[in-house]
Design a protein around this motif. Structure first.
Motif, PDB file in Angstrom:
ATOM      1  N   PHE A 232       1.173  -1.309   0.021  1.00 54.67           N
ATOM      2  CA  PHE A 232       0.560  -0.015  -0.311  1.00 54.67           C
ATOM      3  C   PHE A 232       0.492   1.406   0.222  1.00 54.67           C
ATOM      4  O   PHE A 232       1.874   1.510   0.986  1.00 54.67           O
ATOM      5  CB  PHE A 232      -1.045   0.142   1.227  1.00 54.67           C
ATOM      6  N   CYS A 233       0.398   1.600  -1.110  1.00 53.59           N
ATOM      7  CA  CYS A 233       1.535   3.174  -0.865  1.00 53.59           C
ATOM      8  C   CYS A 233       0.014   4.362  -0.826  1.00 53.59           C
ATOM      9  O   CYS A 233      -0.387   4.543  -1.017  1.00 53.59           O
ATOM     10  CB  CYS A 233       2.038   3.787  -2.250  1.00 53.59           C
ATOM     11  N   PHE A 234       0.018   5.384   0.180  1.00 51.83           N
ATOM     12  CA  PHE A 234      -0.329   6.369   0.471  1.00 51.83           C
ATOM     13  C   PHE A 234      -0.064   7.576  -0.163  1.00 51.83           C
ATOM     14  O   PHE A 234       0.930   7.538  -0.190  1.00 51.83           O
ATOM     15  CB  PHE A 234       0.052   7.169   2.053  1.00 51.83           C
ATOM     16  N   GLY A 235      -1.331   7.907  -0.809  1.00 53.75           N
ATOM     17  CA  GLY A 235      -1.005   9.420  -1.225  1.00 53.75           C
ATOM     18  C   GLY A 235      -0.983  10.693  -0.882  1.00 53.75           C
ATOM     19  O   GLY A 235      -1.544  10.548   0.681  1.00 53.75           O
ATOM     20  N   GLU A 236       0.000  12.063  -1.330  1.00 47.05           N
ATOM     21  CA  GLU A 236       0.303  12.712  -0.901  1.00 47.05           C
ATOM     22  C   GLU A 236      -0.694  14.047  -0.680  1.00 47.05           C
ATOM     23  O   GLU A 236      -1.281  14.127   0.293  1.00 47.05           O
ATOM     24  CB  GLU A 236       1.857  13.407  -0.907  1.00 47.05           C
ATOM     25  N   GLY A 237      -1.005  14.380  -1.920  1.00 43.10           N
ATOM     26  CA  GLY A 237      -2.047  15.635  -2.253  1.00 43.10           C
ATOM     27  C   GLY A 237      -3.340  15.308  -2.084  1.00 43.10           C
ATOM     28  O   GLY A 237      -4.037  15.679  -1.570  1.00 43.10           O
ATOM     29  N   GLU A 238      -3.607  14.710  -3.129  1.00 42.95           N
ATOM     30  CA  GLU A 238      -4.925  14.186  -3.519  1.00 42.95           C
ATOM     31  C   GLU A 238      -5.189  12.740  -2.395  1.00 42.95           C
ATOM     32  O   GLU A 238      -3.829  12.219  -2.008  1.00 42.95           O
ATOM     33  CB  GLU A 238      -4.751  13.519  -5.152  1.00 42.95           C
ATOM     34  N   PRO A 239      -6.206  12.352  -2.613  1.00 42.87           N
ATOM     35  CA  PRO A 239      -7.197  11.278  -2.109  1.00 42.87           C
ATOM     36  C   PRO A 239      -6.749  10.847  -2.661  1.00 42.87           C
ATOM     37  O   PRO A 239      -8.312   9.495  -2.825  1.00 42.87           O
ATOM     38  CB  PRO A 239      -8.863  11.852  -1.412  1.00 42.87           C
ATOM     39  N   VAL A 240      -5.816   9.919  -2.994  1.00 42.33           N
ATOM     40  CA  VAL A 240      -5.544   8.614  -4.578  1.00 42.33           C
ATOM     41  C   VAL A 240      -4.905   8.172  -3.340  1.00 42.33           C
ATOM     42  O   VAL A 240      -3.491   8.522  -3.442  1.00 42.33           O
ATOM     43  CB  VAL A 240      -4.852   9.643  -5.173  1.00 42.33           C
ATOM     44  N   ASP A 241      -4.188   6.636  -3.560  1.00 39.76           N
ATOM     45  CA  ASP A 241      -3.724   5.419  -2.776  1.00 39.76           C
ATOM     46  C   ASP A 241      -3.345   4.658  -3.735  1.00 39.76           C
ATOM     47  O   ASP A 241      -4.074   4.958  -5.029  1.00 39.76           O
ATOM     48  CB  ASP A 241      -3.619   5.230  -1.610  1.00 39.76           C
ATOM     49  N   LEU A 242      -2.089   3.657  -4.106  1.00 33.85           N
ATOM     50  CA  LEU A 242      -1.623   2.862  -4.696  1.00 33.85           C
ATOM     51  C   LEU A 242      -2.196   1.837  -3.718  1.00 33.85           C
ATOM     52  O   LEU A 242      -1.364   1.228  -2.766  1.00 33.85           O
ATOM     53  CB  LEU A 242      -0.659   3.163  -4.786  1.00 33.85           C
ATOM     54  N   LEU A 243      -2.276   0.744  -4.706  1.00 34.19           N
ATOM     55  CA  LEU A 243      -1.875  -0.966  -4.371  1.00 34.19           C
ATOM     56  C   LEU A 243      -1.324  -1.636  -5.209  1.00 34.19           C
ATOM     57  O   LEU A 243      -0.900  -1.140  -6.212  1.00 34.19           O
ATOM     58  CB  LEU A 243      -3.454  -1.840  -4.131  1.00 34.19           C
ATOM     59  N   LEU A 244       0.362  -1.767  -4.559  1.00 34.71           N
ATOM     60  CA  LEU A 244       1.093  -2.853  -5.564  1.00 34.71           C
ATOM     61  C   LEU A 244       1.178  -4.091  -5.206  1.00 34.71           C
ATOM     62  O   LEU A 244       1.077  -4.934  -4.136  1.00 34.71           O
ATOM     63  CB  LEU A 244       2.659  -2.718  -4.969  1.00 34.71           C
ATOM     64  N   VAL A 245       0.324  -4.827  -6.594  1.00 36.10           N
ATOM     65  CA  VAL A 245       0.196  -6.141  -6.740  1.00 36.10           C
ATOM     66  C   VAL A 245       0.643  -7.048  -8.369  1.00 36.10           C
ATOM     67  O   VAL A 245       0.922  -5.860  -8.807  1.00 36.10           O
ATOM     68  CB  VAL A 245      -1.819  -6.480  -6.841  1.00 36.10           C
TER      69      VAL A 245
END
Ligand code: PRT
Ligand code: ZN
Length: 297
Positions: free
Chosen positions: A40-53
């Motif tokens: 899981f990568c938390f998004g800094e500016g916008e409310p968008v996160d990443l899931l690395l799979v």
């Protein structure tokens, strides 16, 4: 289940699509707290996160609603659509992203005199894409054995476990190294942005729309080139005719040379050496092709 208020994008953790996908998201103004070894990568500016799979898991994560969007090869998305049943029907390809290009092809031993698809009748074809291959064979009324393998498909003919293969091809080097040659192209693939057909009706839907707009801008700029050149007034018409994509050029006078003009044009796509040589032959000189950094039309 509690609905999420932050958008979640799935992308490949480690592989061919990882760097270009991250680069594209960065260009869209999305940055993430670096924890690339994590899921899981938390998004800094916008409310968008990443899931690395793993790339193969991406369509399923979207279909189950764990993620809203995913960056994945069209080959993986299309195969999922054909093999995963009803839930896969809700998935859409939102945008083609222009990287990770390859094709899904059938390849046969080099010594085989391949002329037409009917020659595959009764043959065993090894693949990791049984859905796409099965559909292609069905559409042509060809009855062939589909041997499903998870990897190293290209060695199956040498091992005697198949007569032909159906696998991804990019340069063709792997086929040559295994004494195979490309016989049929089933699918032209590249990385795509996938998501549910229906946008979520909350803020996540608005965020997806915003992201799609930024993405369109980024893709357009990435493919645009600014062409600068000098030409005589006499050659101008011929030069303009050769500009790739037929853009509307801007013309400027050249100080002290009343017969000369400076031409500036935004071309929607790469300008090849061949095209430049043609334009030069028509009478242009001092030619420059520049990438475009940002564009707000
Ligand atoms: O661990 P994970 O499951 O996430 O990774 P993966 O090993 O499944 O995926 P990866 O990183 O190899 O590929 C990810 C995506 O990149 C694929 O799903 C395609 O959409 C795209 N892509 C683009 C490719 C290729 N080009 C490619 N050349 N995927 C695989 N290949 C392989 C191909 O399978 C064959 O073995 O490369 C070989 C052929 O390459 P050439 O250049 O010799 O023709
Ligand atoms: Zn994979």
């Amino acid at each position: 289940m509690k609905t999420r208020d932050r958008l979640r994008i799935a992308m490949q953790k480690s592989g061919r699509l990882t760097e270009p996908a991250l680069d594209l998201l960065n260009r869209c103004g999305l940055t993430f707290r670096q924890s690339r070894d994590k899921l899981f990568c938390f998004g800094e500016g916008e409310p968008v996160d990443l899931l690395l799979v793993r790339d193969d898991d991406i369509p399923g994560l979207i279909a189950q609603g764990v993620c809203d969007l995913g960056i994945v090869g069209r080959n993986v998305l299309s195969e999922y659509r054909l093999t995963a049943g009803r839930e896969a029907e809700e998935l859409a390809e939102w945008r083609a992203l222009g990287f990770g290009r390859c094709r899904l092809s059938i390849a046969v031993p080099q010594e085989l005199d391949y002329r037409e698809a009917a020659q595959l009748q009764g043959q065993r074809i090894a693949t990791s894409y049984p859905g796409l291959l099965g559909e292609w064979l069905r559409e042509r009324g060809i009855d062939a054995g589909v041997v499903t393998l998870a990897g190293s498909v290209e060695i199956a003919p040498r091992l005697g476990t198949a007569d032909a293969i159906c696998d991804l091809v990019q340069s063709g080097g792997t086929l040559v190294a295994n004494q195979l040659r490309e016989a049929e192209v089933l699918l032209e693939s590249e990385a795509v942005l996938a998501g549910a057909k229906a946008l979520p009706s909350d803020e996540r839907g608005d965020m997806i729309e915003l992201l799609l707009k930024r993405l369109d801008g980024v893709i357009q700029v990435r493919e645009s080139r600014l062409l600068l050149l000098q030409t005589s007034r006499h050659a101008l018409e011929a030069v303009i005719r050769l500009l790739p994509g037929g853009p509307q050029p801007t013309l400027l006078p050249v100080a002290g040379q009343p017969d000369q003009l400076m031409l500036q044009a935004l071309c929607a796509g790469e300008v090849s050496w061949r095209q430049l040589e043609e334009i030069k032959k028509a009478g242009a000189r001092e030619m420059f092709v520049l990438p475009v950094e940002k564009m707000l039309a």
